[in-house]
Scaffold this motif. Structure first.
Motif, mmCIF file in Angstrom:
data_model
loop_
_atom_site.group_PDB
_atom_site.id
_atom_site.type_symbol
_atom_site.label_atom_id
_atom_site.label_comp_id
_atom_site.label_asym_id
_atom_site.label_seq_id
_atom_site.Cartn_x
_atom_site.Cartn_y
_atom_site.Cartn_z
ATOM 1 N N VAL A 78 0.825 -1.216 0.000
ATOM 2 C CA VAL A 78 0.000 0.000 0.000
ATOM 3 C C VAL A 78 0.854 1.258 0.000
ATOM 4 N N HIS A 79 0.399 2.229 -0.735
ATOM 5 C CA HIS A 79 0.919 3.584 -0.612
ATOM 6 C C HIS A 79 -0.205 4.383 0.064
ATOM 7 N N LEU A 80 0.090 4.922 1.234
ATOM 8 C CA LEU A 80 -0.923 5.627 2.014
ATOM 9 C C LEU A 80 -0.821 7.123 1.761
ATOM 10 N N VAL A 81 -1.931 7.712 1.322
ATOM 11 C CA VAL A 81 -1.994 9.164 1.154
ATOM 12 C C VAL A 81 -2.921 9.693 2.244
ATOM 13 N N LEU A 82 -2.337 10.457 3.142
ATOM 14 C CA LEU A 82 -3.057 10.862 4.341
ATOM 15 C C LEU A 82 -3.134 12.387 4.379
ATOM 16 N N ALA A 83 -4.354 12.908 4.460
ATOM 17 C CA ALA A 83 -4.478 14.356 4.670
ATOM 18 C C ALA A 83 -3.777 14.681 5.979
ATOM 19 N N LEU A 84 -2.934 15.695 5.983
ATOM 20 C CA LEU A 84 -2.089 15.971 7.155
ATOM 21 C C LEU A 84 -2.932 16.126 8.424
ATOM 22 N N PRO A 85 -2.755 15.233 9.406
ATOM 23 C CA PRO A 85 -3.514 15.373 10.663
ATOM 24 C C PRO A 85 -2.851 16.414 11.568
ATOM 25 N N ARG A 86 -3.573 16.792 12.637
ATOM 26 C CA ARG A 86 -2.939 17.709 13.584
ATOM 27 C C ARG A 86 -1.724 17.015 14.213
ATOM 28 N N PRO A 87 -0.755 17.826 14.665
ATOM 29 C CA PRO A 87 0.568 17.302 14.998
ATOM 30 C C PRO A 87 0.600 16.074 15.912
ATOM 31 N N ARG A 88 -0.153 16.093 17.028
ATOM 32 C CA ARG A 88 -0.048 14.926 17.929
ATOM 33 C C ARG A 88 -0.637 13.683 17.296
ATOM 34 N N MET A 89 -1.703 13.867 16.531
ATOM 35 C CA MET A 89 -2.317 12.745 15.828
ATOM 36 C C MET A 89 -1.361 12.205 14.755
ATOM 37 N N LEU A 90 -0.650 13.129 14.091
ATOM 38 C CA LEU A 90 0.331 12.714 13.088
ATOM 39 C C LEU A 90 1.381 11.799 13.703
ATOM 40 N N ALA A 91 1.913 12.219 14.844
ATOM 41 C CA ALA A 91 2.968 11.451 15.496
ATOM 42 C C ALA A 91 2.501 10.020 15.773
ATOM 43 N N ARG A 92 1.334 9.899 16.393
ATOM 44 C CA ARG A 92 0.838 8.554 16.730
ATOM 45 C C ARG A 92 0.511 7.762 15.466
#
Lengths: 236, 236
Positions: A78-92
């Motif tokens: 899979v290639h995952l395309v993720l709309a940028l989450p807020r910073p803490r959510m991104l980290a997890r």
């Protein structure tokens, strides 16, 4: 830290030496490691196996490597395309998806991504690297994912999407789509996941016109980090 | 907060009034709610629908309820038995599994659960309730899960497990089991998930002797919160 992930620069023919505080503290406090202990190690981008602890001090740990002949576990197709989450959510989320075996990640701007998120220190290469390493150490994997930032939705649509879809089936996860998320897929997949609040209808239309299929995960609205794990686990 | 979850005590025939700081702050700062806005509400244990905001101040919000005739989304047919995770992991896991639709949760002591976790303030009924509410608000659901604490593995094995298994298929998630996690199950299921570090072999043997089937999620070692979401999403 189920695996001590070694940078190639930390390894010579038969030994590895680590000197950073994070891993030393973990060896001391969590593993309570002692001279002679055999621990699981892996070389970034390479093989895994066992190593014996020769010395452990406050400043360094020295290991004798055994034959490292175990391969890293298989990656997800899979290639995952993720709309940028807020910073803490991104980290997890980076830790979750790395642990699950994703190797290609594009962080994308969409209409409902707050522009300030692109200024977050969590997007610095060293911070991203840190979360990827935590994911690999958790899952006993050695192969770092590639993370690409794409700050324009149209640029993605016109520049990168056609190439990505030439070799993969595109799937847009979006509430209210007609079809449910497919299960037990093994073909190469491009998985697109929107931000909190979702893609806007125009974005979904564009992605579908470009050749992606829409699908949903059911009536419940999930946080991005929960949704991404749930999608990957159901798909593969 | 995709749903404003109302306690029955906050509701009279056609109105609802909320006065707690958490939800008021969310209405002000995240929703940026204004008089006349229609928001999604639900009554704990009951129906969901729309409500119009009549007034919003620093101290209270008053809503006019429309006909609440939408049902909560379906629950998962699962009773989750989870070895007690460390406190912060517990908090997040409760939110994830509540959002995913789990309605029965038993937190269990096993050999590799640190005894100190049972003293954590996160186990207080009000703290647990808080996380369940966050999960329901996220997923737009109104039915609170039941959470039971079971501080003895043997007591669980002898006292509760036979009854639980009389109406459900038992599945123990454990690395190295022969069979992979089944997919797309709709029968009532008892899902047992070990702590970081896993069940000890004796515990797995006892669960299997009691009638559970072992299964694994693949070669990767996942954090409890990732594993539980992945298991639920693959199973149901």
């Amino acid at each position: 830290m189920n695996l001590i992930l070694l940078d190639p620069s930390e390894v010579d023919a038969h030994h590895a030496r680590i000197t950073d505080a994070r891993r030393l503290t973990h060896l001391h406090d969590v593993h309570r490691a002692q001279q002679g202990d055999r621990l699981t190690v892996g070389i970034q981008g390479g093989a895994m196996g066992k190593a014996s602890l020769i010395t452990l001090s406050q400043h360094e740990a020295l290991f004798a490597l055994e034959d490292l002949c175990e391969s890293a576990p298989p990656a997800l197709p899979v290639h995952l395309v993720l709309a940028l989450p807020r910073p803490r959510m991104l980290a997890r989320t980076l830790e979750h998806v790395t642990a699950l075996g994703v190797k290609e990640i594009t962080l994308l701007h969409t209409k409902r991504v707050e522009k300030s998120y692109w200024q977050s220190p969590e997007l610095r290469a060293d911070k991203i690297h840190q979360h990827l390493v935590l994911g690999l150490e958790q899952a006993r994997d050695t192969l770092l994912p590639n993370v690409t930032l794409c700050k324009g939705f149209k640029a993605f649509l016109e520049g990168q999407l056609p190439q990505l879809l030439s070799e993969r089936r595109g799937l847009v996860a979006h509430p209210g789509m007609e079809n449910a998320c497919p299960r037990d897929v093994d073909e190469p997949t491009l998985l697109l996941v929107g931000p909190e609040g979702g893609f806007i209808p125009w974005e979904v239309e564009q992605l579908i016109q470009a050749g992606c299929d829409g699908m949903h995960l059911g009536p419940r609205i999930l946080r991005v980090e929960t949704a991404v794990t749930a999608l990957l686990s159901r798909l593969f």
